[in-house]
Design a protein around this motif. Structure first.
Motif, mmCIF file in Angstrom:
data_model
loop_
_atom_site.group_PDB
_atom_site.id
_atom_site.type_symbol
_atom_site.label_atom_id
_atom_site.label_comp_id
_atom_site.label_asym_id
_atom_site.label_seq_id
_atom_site.Cartn_x
_atom_site.Cartn_y
_atom_site.Cartn_z
ATOM 1 N N ALA A 78 0.827 -1.206 0.000
ATOM 2 C CA ALA A 78 0.000 0.000 0.000
ATOM 3 C C ALA A 78 0.865 1.262 0.000
ATOM 4 O O ALA A 78 0.581 2.222 -0.732
ATOM 5 C CB ALA A 78 -0.936 -0.008 1.211
ATOM 6 N N THR B 296 1.054 4.032 -3.140
ATOM 7 C CA THR B 296 0.691 5.425 -2.911
ATOM 8 C C THR B 296 1.819 6.379 -3.296
ATOM 9 O O THR B 296 1.621 7.342 -4.068
ATOM 10 C CB THR B 296 0.318 5.638 -1.438
ATOM 11 N N LEU C 127 -0.039 -2.469 -6.653
ATOM 12 C CA LEU C 127 -1.484 -2.634 -6.503
ATOM 13 C C LEU C 127 -1.905 -4.074 -6.779
ATOM 14 O O LEU C 127 -2.694 -4.662 -6.025
ATOM 15 C CB LEU C 127 -2.212 -1.679 -7.455
ATOM 16 N N TYR D 213 -0.844 -6.249 -3.929
ATOM 17 C CA TYR D 213 -1.733 -6.058 -2.775
ATOM 18 C C TYR D 213 -3.013 -6.884 -2.946
ATOM 19 O O TYR D 213 -3.458 -7.566 -2.004
ATOM 20 C CB TYR D 213 -2.089 -4.580 -2.627
#
Length: 416
Positions: A81, A85, A178, A181
């Motif tokens: 994460a 970001t 992503l 994740y």
């Protein structure tokens, strides 16, 4: 390996790592090359690596205590994460403006932090979630996965950087985080050490770190082995500073040679992932550790003596093979020797010790290589690898006997 790979939960871990490793690899290649090429000197890259090592030296032990206190799956999800970001924001920036040096440094620091979280958390998760009889195969498959990601990163990095620029590489990395994740979030996992973690929740993180030091100190030869066995990895990390300087300034070669070195390094490491378990069965763990550490030193000296682009690319195969072989034997040994409740702290302890060694080397190389050339730095690493081979040879026999000794003690206690 076939039995392990048929496990649905392991496949989720495998492919999650494959995606994140591919993006990370391209980013590290891109940042290192840009910092050297834009300044014409190793100083900025060296300073960045030095600063990163200082921060990770202090952060590492705390991360280790978190790994032993919290769900290992949550730790890895947090890693993905954060990476998504930060890199996503910087990738978007690249579409509208140029990157300042502090932005490139930020990317490097964040990616280094991801590594610092990832490997101790992954080792603890594997130890906790899978049977000990599968440790060797799992570590081998994860090595193959990691180096396959590096091969792909090396193959695509030079092409994408030349054709599209760094912002596209960062965007791809953000997307791979992503995907990683999403895959990891579907993996079934139970934090089996929750009761132990609650019992230690009142102990400060410095106190928990001291507990890991007490464990390491109580096992004869463990400290010497841990530091010596880290040396091939430290040499690879230090060469992240030396390699772009060596290719760019000593060999006067293009980024393609640098990128191909990453590819051949990964090919060597993939080969180790497939073959090291077979070799260890024939030669033994001790011979594999000492032999590969010595081979790393010899390949380094030969590369400097040849001083050609093809020599750099060829030597990288041996670097990948030797580092991966040593890491696989070391990792499996730790999983069989170290108790699950202190695994995160023990791994982070040695990672921090390795960071301290990297600090010294990066500081030395940063001020040295612009005047002496990167080849001299590689010779320093070769000397340290020779010393590490001696350290492993002296200390490892004590650790190999440890599981048998503890089994005998447990048998006596049950008999009493």
């Amino acid at each position: 390996m076939k039995e392990v790979f048929s496990n649905r939960e392991f496949k989720k871990l495998f492919f999650s790592n494959l995606f994140s490793g591919f993006g990370q690899g391209m980013t590290m290649i891109g940042i290192a090359w840009y910092l050297v090429e834009s300044t014409g000197s190793a100083e900025l890259l060296g300073t960045t690596m030095f600063t990163s090592a200082v921060l990770m030296f202090f952060v590492g032990p705390y991360i280790g205590t978190l790994i032993d206190r919290l769900s290992r799956k949550r730790m890895m999800l947090a890693e993905h994460a954060i990476g998504f970001t930060v890199l996503g924001i910087l990738a978007i920036w690249g579409f509208y403006g140029s990157y300042a040096e502090w932005m490139l440094i930020t990317v490097y620091l964040v990616t280094t932090l991801m590594y610092q979280i990832h490997y101790p958390a992954q080792a603890a998760l594997v130890q906790e979630s899978f049977s000990p009889r599968h440790y060797n195969d799992i570590n081998s498959l994860l090595e193959v996965e990691g180096q396959t990601a590096t091969v792909l990163a090396g193959a695509f990095a030079g092409f994408l950087l030349n054709l599209f620029g760094l912002h596209i590489v960062l965007l791809i990395n953000a997307l791979t985080y992503l995907i990683a994740y999403l895959l990891m979030s579907t993996m079934s996992y139970t934090f089996t050490l929750e009761a132990e973690a609650k019992k230690n929740s009142s102990v400060s993180w410095t106190g928990q770190l001291y507990q890991s030091w007490e464990y390491i100190r109580s096992k004869r030869g463990f400290l010497i082995f841990g530091l010596s066995a880290m040396m091939p990895f430290i040499a690879v990390m230090a060469s992240n500073l030396l390699a772009p300087v060596y290719v760019n300034q000593s060999l006067r070669a293009e980024v393609d040679i640098f990128s191909m070195g990453e590819v051949t390094y990964a090919i060597g490491a993939v080969g180790a992932g497939f073959l090291v378990s077979v070799i260890v069965k024939k030669t033994g763990q001790l011979s594999a550790m000492v032999g590969n550490t010595l081979l790393f030193a010899i390949a380094t000296i030969a590369m400097v003596a040849i001083a050609q682009g093809w020599g750099f690319v060829a030597a990288s195969v041996f670097f990948g093979w030797c580092n991966a072989s040593v890491r696989l034997v070391r990792q499996t040994l730790y999983m069989n020797v170290v108790p699950k409740q202190v695994m995160g702290r023990v791994m982070s302890f040695f990672n921090s010790a390795g960071m301290a060694m990297r600090l010294l080397l990066i500081g030395l190389f940063t001020f040295m290589v612009d005047s002496t050339g990167a080849g001299v730095g590689y010779l320093v690493l070769a000397g340290l690898l020779l010393l590490a081979a001696v350290g492993v040879g002296v200390s490892m026999p004590y650790l190999l006997r440890l599981p048998q000794e503890e089994s005998m003690v447990a048998t006596k206690e049950r008999g009493a």
